[in-house]
Write a protein that holds these residues in place. Structure first.
Motif, PDB file in Angstrom:
ATOM      1  N   VAL A  45       0.862  -1.190   0.000  1.00 40.91           N
ATOM      2  CA  VAL A  45       0.000   0.000   0.000  1.00 40.91           C
ATOM      3  C   VAL A  45       0.894   1.234   0.000  1.00 40.91           C
ATOM      4  O   VAL A  45       1.758   1.387   0.872  1.00 40.91           O
ATOM      5  CB  VAL A  45      -0.938   0.011   1.220  1.00 40.91           C
ATOM      6  CG1 VAL A  45      -1.746   1.312   1.261  1.00 40.91           C
ATOM      7  CG2 VAL A  45      -1.874  -1.192   1.186  1.00 40.91           C
ATOM      8  N   LEU A  46       0.691   2.108  -0.950  1.00 38.01           N
ATOM      9  CA  LEU A  46       1.492   3.318  -1.050  1.00 38.01           C
ATOM     10  C   LEU A  46       1.153   4.269   0.092  1.00 38.01           C
ATOM     11  O   LEU A  46      -0.003   4.675   0.265  1.00 38.01           O
ATOM     12  CB  LEU A  46       1.231   4.000  -2.401  1.00 38.01           C
ATOM     13  CG  LEU A  46       2.002   5.282  -2.684  1.00 38.01           C
ATOM     14  CD1 LEU A  46       3.499   5.061  -2.576  1.00 38.01           C
ATOM     15  CD2 LEU A  46       1.648   5.831  -4.056  1.00 38.01           C
ATOM     16  N   ASN A  47       2.177   4.589   0.904  1.00 41.33           N
ATOM     17  CA  ASN A  47       2.031   5.470   2.064  1.00 41.33           C
ATOM     18  C   ASN A  47       0.979   4.972   3.048  1.00 41.33           C
ATOM     19  O   ASN A  47       0.323   5.760   3.731  1.00 41.33           O
ATOM     20  CB  ASN A  47       1.710   6.897   1.620  1.00 41.33           C
ATOM     21  CG  ASN A  47       2.859   7.518   0.852  1.00 41.33           C
ATOM     22  OD1 ASN A  47       4.016   7.370   1.230  1.00 41.33           O
ATOM     23  ND2 ASN A  47       2.552   8.204  -0.244  1.00 41.33           N
ATOM     24  N   GLY A  48       0.838   3.649   3.115  1.00 41.14           N
ATOM     25  CA  GLY A  48      -0.093   3.040   4.058  1.00 41.14           C
ATOM     26  C   GLY A  48       0.395   1.662   4.453  1.00 41.14           C
ATOM     27  O   GLY A  48       1.317   1.110   3.846  1.00 41.14           O
ATOM     28  N   PRO A  49      -0.207   1.065   5.483  1.00 38.41           N
ATOM     29  CA  PRO A  49       0.253  -0.240   5.967  1.00 38.41           C
ATOM     30  C   PRO A  49      -0.011  -1.359   4.973  1.00 38.41           C
ATOM     31  O   PRO A  49      -1.103  -1.450   4.400  1.00 38.41           O
ATOM     32  CB  PRO A  49      -0.545  -0.443   7.256  1.00 38.41           C
ATOM     33  CG  PRO A  49      -1.762   0.427   7.101  1.00 38.41           C
ATOM     34  CD  PRO A  49      -1.315   1.607   6.292  1.00 38.41           C
ATOM     35  N   ALA A  50       0.999  -2.216   4.771  1.00 41.64           N
ATOM     36  CA  ALA A  50       0.838  -3.386   3.906  1.00 41.64           C
ATOM     37  C   ALA A  50      -0.246  -4.298   4.472  1.00 41.64           C
ATOM     38  O   ALA A  50      -0.495  -4.323   5.690  1.00 41.64           O
ATOM     39  CB  ALA A  50       2.157  -4.143   3.799  1.00 41.64           C
ATOM     40  N   GLU A  51      -0.874  -5.055   3.581  1.00 38.68           N
ATOM     41  CA  GLU A  51      -1.968  -5.940   3.969  1.00 38.68           C
ATOM     42  C   GLU A  51      -1.580  -7.399   3.740  1.00 38.68           C
ATOM     43  O   GLU A  51      -1.001  -7.738   2.704  1.00 38.68           O
ATOM     44  CB  GLU A  51      -3.227  -5.605   3.167  1.00 38.68           C
ATOM     45  CG  GLU A  51      -3.709  -4.180   3.380  1.00 38.68           C
ATOM     46  CD  GLU A  51      -4.763  -3.739   2.371  1.00 38.68           C
ATOM     47  OE1 GLU A  51      -5.396  -2.691   2.592  1.00 38.68           O
ATOM     48  OE2 GLU A  51      -4.936  -4.434   1.355  1.00 38.68           O
ATOM     49  N   VAL A  52      -1.918  -8.248   4.713  1.00 37.00           N
ATOM     50  CA  VAL A  52      -1.725  -9.690   4.579  1.00 37.00           C
ATOM     51  C   VAL A  52      -3.109 -10.338   4.594  1.00 37.00           C
ATOM     52  O   VAL A  52      -3.790 -10.341   5.622  1.00 37.00           O
ATOM     53  CB  VAL A  52      -0.862 -10.261   5.720  1.00 37.00           C
ATOM     54  CG1 VAL A  52      -0.703 -11.772   5.562  1.00 37.00           C
ATOM     55  CG2 VAL A  52       0.504  -9.587   5.751  1.00 37.00           C
ATOM     56  N   PHE A  53      -3.520 -10.854   3.439  1.00 35.76           N
ATOM     57  CA  PHE A  53      -4.836 -11.467   3.325  1.00 35.76           C
ATOM     58  C   PHE A  53      -4.710 -12.982   3.490  1.00 35.76           C
ATOM     59  O   PHE A  53      -4.244 -13.681   2.596  1.00 35.76           O
ATOM     60  CB  PHE A  53      -5.486 -11.114   1.992  1.00 35.76           C
ATOM     61  CG  PHE A  53      -5.986  -9.705   1.929  1.00 35.76           C
ATOM     62  CD1 PHE A  53      -7.158  -9.338   2.570  1.00 35.76           C
ATOM     63  CD2 PHE A  53      -5.279  -8.726   1.250  1.00 35.76           C
ATOM     64  CE1 PHE A  53      -7.618  -8.031   2.530  1.00 35.76           C
ATOM     65  CE2 PHE A  53      -5.726  -7.421   1.200  1.00 35.76           C
ATOM     66  CZ  PHE A  53      -6.901  -7.067   1.844  1.00 35.76           C
ATOM     67  N   HIS A  54      -5.125 -13.465   4.663  1.00 32.64           N
ATOM     68  CA  HIS A  54      -5.134 -14.891   4.951  1.00 32.64           C
ATOM     69  C   HIS A  54      -6.397 -15.507   4.362  1.00 32.64           C
ATOM     70  O   HIS A  54      -7.505 -15.060   4.640  1.00 32.64           O
ATOM     71  CB  HIS A  54      -5.102 -15.110   6.475  1.00 32.64           C
ATOM     72  CG  HIS A  54      -5.114 -16.528   6.889  1.00 32.64           C
ATOM     73  ND1 HIS A  54      -5.895 -17.006   7.914  1.00 32.64           N
ATOM     74  CD2 HIS A  54      -4.437 -17.604   6.399  1.00 32.64           C
ATOM     75  CE1 HIS A  54      -5.698 -18.306   8.062  1.00 32.64           C
ATOM     76  NE2 HIS A  54      -4.815 -18.685   7.152  1.00 32.64           N
ATOM     77  N   ASN A  55      -6.206 -16.518   3.535  1.00 30.58           N
ATOM     78  CA  ASN A  55      -7.326 -17.164   2.849  1.00 30.58           C
ATOM     79  C   ASN A  55      -8.049 -18.086   3.823  1.00 30.58           C
ATOM     80  O   ASN A  55      -7.482 -19.068   4.310  1.00 30.58           O
ATOM     81  CB  ASN A  55      -6.791 -17.953   1.647  1.00 30.58           C
ATOM     82  CG  ASN A  55      -7.882 -18.501   0.751  1.00 30.58           C
ATOM     83  OD1 ASN A  55      -9.033 -18.637   1.151  1.00 30.58           O
ATOM     84  ND2 ASN A  55      -7.515 -18.833  -0.472  1.00 30.58           N
ATOM     85  N   ILE A  56      -9.310 -17.782   4.119  1.00 27.40           N
ATOM     86  CA  ILE A  56     -10.105 -18.596   5.039  1.00 27.40           C
ATOM     87  C   ILE A  56     -11.316 -19.203   4.319  1.00 27.40           C
ATOM     88  O   ILE A  56     -12.306 -19.557   4.960  1.00 27.40           O
ATOM     89  CB  ILE A  56     -10.557 -17.778   6.260  1.00 27.40           C
ATOM     90  CG1 ILE A  56     -11.350 -16.533   5.818  1.00 27.40           C
ATOM     91  CG2 ILE A  56      -9.361 -17.381   7.114  1.00 27.40           C
ATOM     92  CD1 ILE A  56     -11.990 -15.781   6.983  1.00 27.40           C
ATOM     93  N   SER A  57     -11.215 -19.343   3.005  1.00 29.64           N
ATOM     94  CA  SER A  57     -12.309 -19.938   2.232  1.00 29.64           C
ATOM     95  C   SER A  57     -12.549 -21.364   2.724  1.00 29.64           C
ATOM     96  O   SER A  57     -11.656 -22.209   2.684  1.00 29.64           O
ATOM     97  CB  SER A  57     -11.958 -19.961   0.740  1.00 29.64           C
ATOM     98  OG  SER A  57     -11.622 -18.669   0.278  1.00 29.64           O
ATOM     99  N   ASP A  58     -13.742 -21.629   3.224  1.00 33.44           N
ATOM    100  CA  ASP A  58     -14.068 -22.928   3.829  1.00 33.44           C
ATOM    101  C   ASP A  58     -14.941 -23.722   2.864  1.00 33.44           C
ATOM    102  O   ASP A  58     -16.161 -23.708   2.946  1.00 33.44           O
ATOM    103  CB  ASP A  58     -14.784 -22.713   5.163  1.00 33.44           C
ATOM    104  CG  ASP A  58     -15.013 -24.019   5.906  1.00 33.44           C
ATOM    105  OD1 ASP A  58     -14.400 -25.035   5.517  1.00 33.44           O
ATOM    106  OD2 ASP A  58     -15.798 -24.020   6.869  1.00 33.44           O
ATOM    107  N   THR A  59     -14.271 -24.409   1.942  1.00 32.21           N
ATOM    108  CA  THR A  59     -15.012 -25.136   0.908  1.00 32.21           C
ATOM    109  C   THR A  59     -14.939 -26.641   1.065  1.00 32.21           C
ATOM    110  O   THR A  59     -15.721 -27.362   0.448  1.00 32.21           O
ATOM    111  CB  THR A  59     -14.443 -24.783  -0.481  1.00 32.21           C
ATOM    112  OG1 THR A  59     -13.082 -25.228  -0.564  1.00 32.21           O
ATOM    113  CG2 THR A  59     -14.494 -23.279  -0.727  1.00 32.21           C
TER     114      THR A  59
END
Length: 581
Positions: free
Chosen positions: A475-489
């Motif tokens: 993220v430009l000039n913002g906190p990076a994001e970590v997207f944990h995949n919780i897709s429950d299929t």
């Protein structure tokens, strides 16, 4: 990177002579209900939704992609930066490396605010900043990152594409890296005596000699604090349109096998094509055993470099139908992924643009060209947004590759001139429904997924080895994001870790055909060059739906060796060594 909204262009000049037949073919296919997809592609096997939780803060991954905010609107300010996933210490878990900018006008990392940072994966959902020990803070104004084991010692090395001098860091195997840029000779090519601005890069073995070569994407001619003054409205200065900057050619470095590289851009034909490069990704478009390169360009025609027997490249984007949009326009092309999205054994191309241009999805016909299926596949209209990094990834493990895009506008003050438009935007994910159709499912991807930010790069990989692909987004000039995949299929999966012997150690360029127990077929390949300025997990992921067994895995290694595994168990990480030496 288009900086102001524009109307769709009419087909003009010689562009229409080639583009019109492709557009008509796509429209005719749609009108007659013709599905340009593989007949063996399985349909979605579950109604489970794709969902993510954002865990950066609680995982201890605290990083802001910083760039000096100047009133002069220097062009690099809006374009940083990339992110990489790599297992730098060989413990079986992916670590995270993020790239930052620098002070202006010095273009030097004058404080830790601008440092690139390496975060070690602690195997428990948390990360530890090990930048200082690793020696990876970087120097100069960063942009892109590419990971590859250039010396085949089994440890991933890191290349940085910078506005200033590029850098190559050798992995020492003890948690530290050494800057070997000067010895390697990859600090960056010059044009008219000035180092070219490099945005991104990618590793691939273009001549199949078992050594990874380096492709560097260069953007435009630029000097600090010398950008033209471009007003969004009276009193509001914005970043200038790319047309005001001169184009550059890209660079290709051949690996000499002794820790050095030779710039072969001119002799291979790469330097003959001038554009405003944003990303590069690789695949073998015609099955001849040599990797080709697709380069997105910003407001100039894209490039498709066809590899001629590992000796030279022919730029064929116009002939192949991927230089322009379906209506003949040169787009503001950004990130790209180059892999088989419909499981017919042919690599396809999907790349991002800015709003009012949509994100083209071009399917490989197997005859040397591509058909723009953006309308037929349901992506037209739904992708009228601005996107940077992207990728084709099976998030719900149903055997079908979904589409993700890191979204944001290109100007930080766009709302001052056009209140209806926003700079920060939420990311987007499009579920593959099978049969060549996609659906925007961003709204149901979880509350964390709705966060708006100035997203830029994205890297894909399974951070916790649970068989579901996660993402780290800068993220430009913002906190990076970590997207944990919780897709429950409840779907099954397999993750393949290839080790080359005759081929390059990472197996980059290896093509994999997987046949599940129900007879469905999938294709994928080993690569780290995905999206914009970023580098993803080299392990190859397959979702398997309800299949509990894999009938066959066939691998075509870059060396030409073919390997077949039978009756493979699912839900595991499988290491595969190339046979022979």
């Amino acid at each position: 990177m288009q900086h102001l909204p524009r109307m769709k262009r009419c087909i003009t000049g010689n562009q229409s002579l080639f583009r019109m037949p492709i557009l008509m073919m796509a429209l005719l296919a749609q009108a007659h209900g013709q599905n340009i997809s593989a007949p063996k592609q399985q349909s979605s096997t579950t109604s489970g939704t794709i969902q993510f939780e954002e865990i950066a803060a609680k995982s201890g991954l605290h990083y802001v992609t910083a760039t000096d905010d100047t009133k002069n609107k220097n062009q690099p300010q809006t374009m940083v930066a990339g992110v990489a996933l790599l297992d730098y210490d060989g413990d079986g878990f992916l670590d995270v490396y993020l790239v930052g900018g620098a002070s202006i006008p010095s273009l030097i990392k004058t404080s830790p605010t601008y440092w690139n940072r390496l975060f070690h994966n602690n195997h428990d959902g948390t990360f530890t900043d090990v930048t200082v020990k690793a020696g990876l803070a970087g120097a100069g104004y960063g942009s892109g990152v590419a990971v590859g084991d250039y010396d085949n010692d089994g440890r991933p090395d890191i290349f940085l594409a910078n506005v200033t001098g590029n850098q190559l860091f050798h992995n020492n195997g003890d948690g530290t890296f050494t800057d070997v840029t000067a010895k390697a000779g990859v600090s960056g090519a010059t044009l008219n005596g000035k180092k070219m601005w490099s945005v991104g890069a990618g590793w691939f073995d273009y001549n199949n000699d078992g050594l990874l070569d380096l492709f560097v994407v260069n953007y435009c001619v630029w000097e600090v604090n010398k950008d033209p003054v471009c007003l969004l409205k009276e009193g509001v200065r914005g970043f200038c349109h790319p047309k005001l900057y001169a184009p550059l050619h890209n660079s290709l470095y051949r690996n000499n096998g002794d820790g050095t590289f030779t710039d072969v851009s001119a002799q291979t034909g790469i330097a003959q094509a001038f554009g405003k490069g944003m990303s590069v990704t690789f695949a073998d478009i015609d099955g001849d055993g040599y990797l080709d390169a697709f380069v997105t360009n910003d407001t100039t025609p894209n490039f498709l470099f066809h590899n001629i027997q590992g000796k030279r490249f022919e730029e064929i984007a116009v002939q192949a139908g991927v230089a322009y949009s379906a209506d003949g326009a040169a787009l503001s092309s950004m990130g790209a992924d180059f892999r088989d999205v419909n499981n017919d054994g042919l690599p396809d191309i999907w790349y991002t643009t800015v709003e009012h241009e949509e994100f083209p999805l071009a399917l490989n016909t197997g005859k040397g060209d591509f058909i723009d299926m953006t309308v037929a596949n349901g992506l037209a209209g739904t992708t009228d947004m601005s996107g940077w990094g992207n990728g084709m990834v099976d998030f719900d493990n149903d055997g079908l590759k979904d589409l993700f895009v890191a979204r944001a506008n290109v100007m930080d003050n766009i709302s001052e001139a056009i209140p209806a438009r926003h700079y920060p935007e939420p990311n987007a994910v499009f579920k593959n429904l099978g049969g060549g159709k996609f659906k925007d499912v961003s709204a149901t991807a979880g509350p964390d997924f709705q966060m708006a930010a100035a997203h830029r790069g994205v890297a894909f990989g399974d951070l916790d080895n649970d068989g579901r692909v996660d993402m780290v987004v800068s993220v430009l000039n913002g906190p990076a994001e970590v997207f944990h995949n919780i897709s429950d299929t409840g779907n099954h999966w397999i993750l393949l870790s290839l080790v080359g012997t005759k081929s390059n150690r990472m197996g980059i360029g290896a093509q994999i055909k997987l046949t599940a127990e129900d007879g469905s077929v999938q294709w994928n390949e080993v690569t780290t060059a995905v999206g914009y300025a970023s580098s993803s997990d080299p392990r190859v992921h397959f979702g398997l739906g309800k299949n509990r067994k894999i009938k066959e895995i066939e691998i075509r290694w870059p060396s030409g060796t073919r390997q077949i595994l039978h009756d493979v168990d699912v839900d595991r990480i499988l290491k595969i060594d190339e046979p022979g030496k």
